[in-house]
Design a protein around this motif. Structure first.
Motif, PDB file in Angstrom:
ATOM      1  N   SER A   1      -1.690   1.430   2.037  1.00 46.44           N
ATOM      2  CA  SER A   1      -2.066   0.485   3.091  1.00 46.44           C
ATOM      3  C   SER A   1      -1.233  -0.795   2.989  1.00 46.44           C
TER       4      SER A   1
ATOM      5  N   ASP B   1       1.012  -2.349   6.140  1.00 49.42           N
ATOM      6  CA  ASP B   1       0.970  -3.724   6.650  1.00 49.42           C
ATOM      7  C   ASP B   1       2.356  -4.360   6.642  1.00 49.42           C
TER       8      ASP B   1
ATOM      9  N   GLN C   1       4.689  -5.654  10.029  1.00 45.86           N
ATOM     10  CA  GLN C   1       5.413  -6.905  10.219  1.00 45.86           C
ATOM     11  C   GLN C   1       6.872  -6.647  10.586  1.00 45.86           C
TER      12      GLN C   1
ATOM     13  N   ASN D   1      -2.295 -13.805   5.462  1.00 47.87           N
ATOM     14  CA  ASN D   1      -2.791 -12.541   4.902  1.00 47.87           C
ATOM     15  C   ASN D   1      -2.184 -12.239   3.537  1.00 47.87           C
TER      16      ASN D   1
ATOM     17  N   LEU E   1      -2.529  -8.764   1.200  1.00 43.76           N
ATOM     18  CA  LEU E   1      -1.393  -7.948   0.790  1.00 43.76           C
ATOM     19  C   LEU E   1      -1.391  -7.729  -0.719  1.00 43.76           C
TER      20      LEU E   1
END
Length: 230
Positions: free
Chosen positions: A18, A22, A26, A214, A218
């Motif tokens: 995951s 992410d 981006q 975030n 991360l």
């Protein structure tokens, strides 16, 4: 980010985590697509002696591999210096810097080194890993016909597997070159690695979580990636 990946095996598991989903989201937002994932291991070296524990770097001058590493080195008691790559040789020769992140191509440094921490074959407990994906503009990709796109995607898969198979060999070659020149090579133990990780969590990781949107999410995902990734 220091200690985020740790080994080639974990890098491969991270590809499907995951965390990487992410990261790629981006990349996608920037109008770029990833054709192939690739990871390159790095190492550190010192003119004074082996750098195994955070205490070993206290008082040393360090050329960092980036701001997140600089934060960790400083938290461990080192001083950060800025030296262009083409001046590394002179810096070590004159004593301006006593510690360096090694790359295989920088063999001119060998006469000035006594010991290095390098990825154990195949990169166990490595503090430094670089993500080196094969990228392509989404706009350029969309201009291709379906057959051309399929060829590129298949080539990307083959490239990813090729690099995954060969990356460990680069570590082995680097170790051999250093040993052939009587430079001592050591590998961090899991306990030594954990000591560095604790320093990084209080410095590099904390700053990343604070400054990057975030960021904490991360970091948390990367920590879980070793378990959840396929």
């Amino acid at each position: 980010m220091p200690g985020l990946v740790r080994s080639h095996e974990r890098a491969q598991r991270m590809n499907n985590s995951s965390f990487m989903q992410d990261i790629k989201a981006q990349i996608d937002k920037a109008g770029v697509m990833v054709l192939a994932d690739a990871w390159l291991a790095g190492a550190i070296a010192s003119k004074r002696g082996c750098i195994r524990k955070p205490d070993d770097i206290k008082g040393l001058k360090v050329r960092s591999a980036g701001p997140t590493f600089a934060s960790m080195w400083q938290a461990a008691g080192a001083s950060i210096v800025s030296v262009p790559s083409n001046e590394v040789y002179n810096a070590l020769q004159t004593g301006r810097r006593r510690r360096h992140r090694h790359e295989l191509r920088q063999l001119c440094l060998l006469p000035h080194l006594r010991a290095g921490e390098v990825p154990h074959r195949p990169g166990d407990n490595a503090l430094w890993f670089m993500y080196e994906p094969l990228l392509m503009s989404k706009t350029s990709f969309s201009r291709l016909n379906k057959k051309q796109q399929d060829v590129l995607l298949q080539a990307g898969k083959k490239s990813q597997q090729f690099f995954a198979d060969k990356a460990k060999g680069l570590d082995d070659e680097m170790v051999k070159v250093f040993k052939d020149h009587n430079v001592e090579v050591v590998t961090l133990t899991p306990q030594e690695y954990d000591q560095w990780l604790k320093v990084a969590e209080k410095s590099s990781y904390a700053e990343f979580a604070k400054e990057v949107p975030n960021g904490k999410k991360l970091i948390d995902e990367s920590a879980r990636g070793e378990i959840t990734a396929c």
